[in-house]
Design an enzyme around this catalytic site. Sequence first.
Site, short mmCIF file in Angstrom:
data_model
loop_
_atom_site.label_atom_id
_atom_site.label_comp_id
_atom_site.label_asym_id
_atom_site.label_seq_id
_atom_site.Cartn_x
_atom_site.Cartn_y
_atom_site.Cartn_z
N TRP A 1 145.19 29.82 -1.35
CA TRP A 1 145.26 30.94 -0.42
C TRP A 1 145.08 30.39 0.99
O TRP A 1 144.22 29.53 1.23
CB TRP A 1 144.16 31.98 -0.69
CG TRP A 1 144.14 33.05 0.37
CD1 TRP A 1 144.95 34.14 0.47
CD2 TRP A 1 143.29 33.09 1.53
NE1 TRP A 1 144.66 34.86 1.60
CE2 TRP A 1 143.64 34.24 2.28
CE3 TRP A 1 142.26 32.28 2.02
CZ2 TRP A 1 143.01 34.59 3.48
CZ3 TRP A 1 141.63 32.61 3.20
CH2 TRP A 1 142.00 33.76 3.92
N GLU B 1 148.41 32.78 -3.73
CA GLU B 1 147.81 34.11 -3.53
C GLU B 1 148.23 34.70 -2.19
O GLU B 1 148.02 34.09 -1.14
CB GLU B 1 146.29 33.99 -3.61
CG GLU B 1 145.54 35.28 -3.34
CD GLU B 1 144.04 35.09 -3.35
OE1 GLU B 1 143.31 36.09 -3.22
OE2 GLU B 1 143.57 33.93 -3.50
N LYS C 1 148.44 37.94 0.78
CA LYS C 1 147.55 38.91 1.43
C LYS C 1 148.37 39.71 2.42
O LYS C 1 149.28 39.18 3.07
CB LYS C 1 146.40 38.19 2.14
CG LYS C 1 145.28 39.13 2.61
CD LYS C 1 144.06 38.33 3.03
CE LYS C 1 142.92 39.26 3.41
NZ LYS C 1 141.68 38.52 3.74
N ASP D 1 145.47 39.66 -6.01
CA ASP D 1 144.12 40.09 -5.63
C ASP D 1 144.23 41.55 -5.25
O ASP D 1 144.97 41.90 -4.34
CB ASP D 1 143.61 39.24 -4.46
CG ASP D 1 142.20 39.61 -4.01
OD1 ASP D 1 141.93 40.81 -3.79
OD2 ASP D 1 141.37 38.70 -3.85
N HIS E 1 144.37 42.77 -1.63
CA HIS E 1 145.33 42.16 -0.72
C HIS E 1 146.62 42.93 -0.55
O HIS E 1 147.65 42.36 -0.20
CB HIS E 1 145.63 40.74 -1.18
CG HIS E 1 144.52 39.78 -0.93
ND1 HIS E 1 144.65 38.41 -1.10
CD2 HIS E 1 143.24 39.98 -0.52
CE1 HIS E 1 143.50 37.82 -0.80
NE2 HIS E 1 142.63 38.76 -0.46
N HIS F 1 142.60 38.09 -9.11
CA HIS F 1 141.29 38.15 -8.49
C HIS F 1 140.92 39.63 -8.44
O HIS F 1 141.55 40.40 -7.71
CB HIS F 1 141.30 37.57 -7.08
CG HIS F 1 141.11 36.09 -7.05
ND1 HIS F 1 141.08 35.36 -5.87
CD2 HIS F 1 140.93 35.19 -8.05
CE1 HIS F 1 140.90 34.09 -6.16
NE2 HIS F 1 140.80 33.96 -7.46
N ASP G 1 140.66 44.81 2.50
CA ASP G 1 140.15 43.70 1.69
C ASP G 1 138.69 43.41 2.06
O ASP G 1 138.38 42.37 2.65
CB ASP G 1 141.02 42.47 1.92
CG ASP G 1 140.57 41.28 1.09
OD1 ASP G 1 140.17 41.50 -0.07
OD2 ASP G 1 140.62 40.15 1.59
N ASP H 1 136.14 43.18 -0.16
CA ASP H 1 135.47 42.40 -1.20
C ASP H 1 134.12 42.94 -1.61
O ASP H 1 133.12 42.23 -1.64
CB ASP H 1 135.34 40.94 -0.75
CG ASP H 1 136.68 40.21 -0.79
OD1 ASP H 1 137.35 40.29 -1.83
OD2 ASP H 1 137.05 39.59 0.21
N ASP I 1 136.39 38.10 -7.26
CA ASP I 1 136.34 37.60 -5.88
C ASP I 1 135.72 38.66 -4.99
O ASP I 1 136.40 39.59 -4.55
CB ASP I 1 137.74 37.24 -5.40
CG ASP I 1 137.73 36.63 -4.00
OD1 ASP I 1 136.62 36.37 -3.47
OD2 ASP I 1 138.81 36.40 -3.44
#
Length: 413
Positions: A179, A220, A222, A253, A256, A280, A288, A290, A320
């Site tokens: 990433w 990955e 985003k 993810d 993302h 993820h 994003d 997390d 993640d």
Amino acid sequence: MSRFESAKELYKAIGVDVDTALKKLAGIRISLHCWQGDDVSGFENRSALSGGIAATGNYPGKARNPDELMADIDQALQLIPGKHKLNLHASYAITDEKVDRDQLKPRHFDQWLQFARERGLGLDFNPTLFSHPKAADGLTLSHPDREIRRFWIEHCKASRKIAAYFGKELGSVALNNIWIPDGYKDVPADRFTPRQRLQESLDEIFSEKLDEKYIADSVESKVFGIGVESYTVGSHEFYLNYAARNHVLCLLDNGHYHPTETVSDKIPSMLLFYERLALHVTRPVRWDSDHVVLFDDETREIAKEIVRCDALDRVFIGLDFFDASINRISAWVVGMRNMQKALLFALLLPHEKLKALQNEGNFTELMALQEELKLYPAGDVWNHFCETHNVPPMQDWIKVVQGYEKNVLAKRG
């Protein structure tokens, strides 16, 4: 009759074999991310976080060195049923040498390898393309400066060899995921050339063929990040196409994408065209951010699609998130157990019956049954699963974490 035996009978009545579901759940290895334990600090002590990475909060007890981080991971694993994997970033190398990221070797992670081997864990890996002087302007593999690109290309090459080393030594395929934070804060004048440079960089990184028995490569995407709100070089469309043409995995993810996009909807489409898929799992709150994974709608839908598609052996599942506002060990335990609960919930659904109702156009019964299944006693099955794996069921684990905080974390200052 125990609550577990009663639950088995209820599920049996709708055609679900609980014992089979539990056996499948026990075989699922989820990748626990090391960076939750120290707020993505790593062990380089080079600079503050950058590249769109931000851990908010100042809850006491953060791991400050490898010994503390490993002890905290141990404590979390004792409260999570089953055997899993540990996901490392390159910035967590443990060495007394002065070594930059492009010079990292497997030996710089030997303590992690020993840690994993002693606990029966697999290892996954990630090159760290952020929080470094050569990423200060937010560009790495797409940088217009050839020498800076060269540094990051060599770092990614080195990371692939480290991951393959893990896979060979542990007998468990290591996922090596790339990433990058590359992008621009405002509207760019050229969207094409940075992606062309990224493509060329990736081509060189993947030019050496490594044994797929030991390593799986993924990229990955985003949609945007802090400081790159207008344009990200590694977009979903870029990586989706790159992965398809170059025999690497596309990692999804669920933080993302645009807020109205769901990874659960992407999974079955991806599995039609890719042999394997990497995830993820996180919890985005508007973007994003997390947050710790919850047993929420999207987590359950992600698990359902993996199970419905009969893809438990085709999907790499990793978590993640990094929350510095709560006890960090609790964050790990909550996230991992919720991912497992979601998978169990999916394994306890009568998928063939539900599919048949859809094919028959019987949407009335389909909706009614799906809603009733939400209150079936999956919790009793989960508690039995925990007990058979010698970890506390229900909320009993919280007292263990509180005791560890009092006796260990509070003494870190």
